[in-house]
Design a protein around this motif. Structure first.
Motif: not given
Length: 123
Positions: A66-71, A25-28
């Motif tokens: 939130e980042g994980l929910k997005n991914a 996952i590349k989301d910061p």
């Protein structure tokens, strides 16, 4: 000891999700210490709850979550490639507070022990 199919699938999903979260996952927002503590898969293999332990302050935990929910879509697609099944289960993430709860209980027990030790010294 025999394992049911849902338990075997849950273990495979747990390993794969852990690898995906920590390496792909590349989301910061998704950074820090994140561990997959448990995966529960329904008997019909249609739904999987993924329990995550996220280390950090509450605001950091929310950002990571939130980042994980997005991914979620990306993670499900990657899982479907790694865990071969006819129908891949819908996934949902839950925050697992059991580690923090265990630490809290441990600290309370330490306090009680200190109070008992101080009470015994006074005698």
């Amino acid at each position: 000891m025999e394992f049911s199919r849902s338990e075997r699938v849950a273990e495979e999903i747990k390993k794969a999700v852990s690898h995906i979260i920590n390496n792909e996952i590349k989301d910061p927002r998704v950074s820090g210490l994140i561990s997959v503590t448990k995966v529960e898969v329904t008997k019909d293999l249609r739904h999987a709850k993924i329990f995550l332990s996220i280390y950090g302050e509450e605001s950091e935990k929310q950002k990571v979550f939130e980042g994980l929910k997005n991914a979620e879509g990306f993670i499900r697609k990657e899982l479907a490639h790694r865990v071969r099944m006819k129908f891949f289960p819908e996934i949902s993430f839950k925050i697992d507070e059991s580690i923090e709860y265990g630490i809290h209980i441990y600290k309370l027990l330490e306090e009680v022990q200190k109070q008992e030790d101080n009470g015994n010294e006074d005698r």
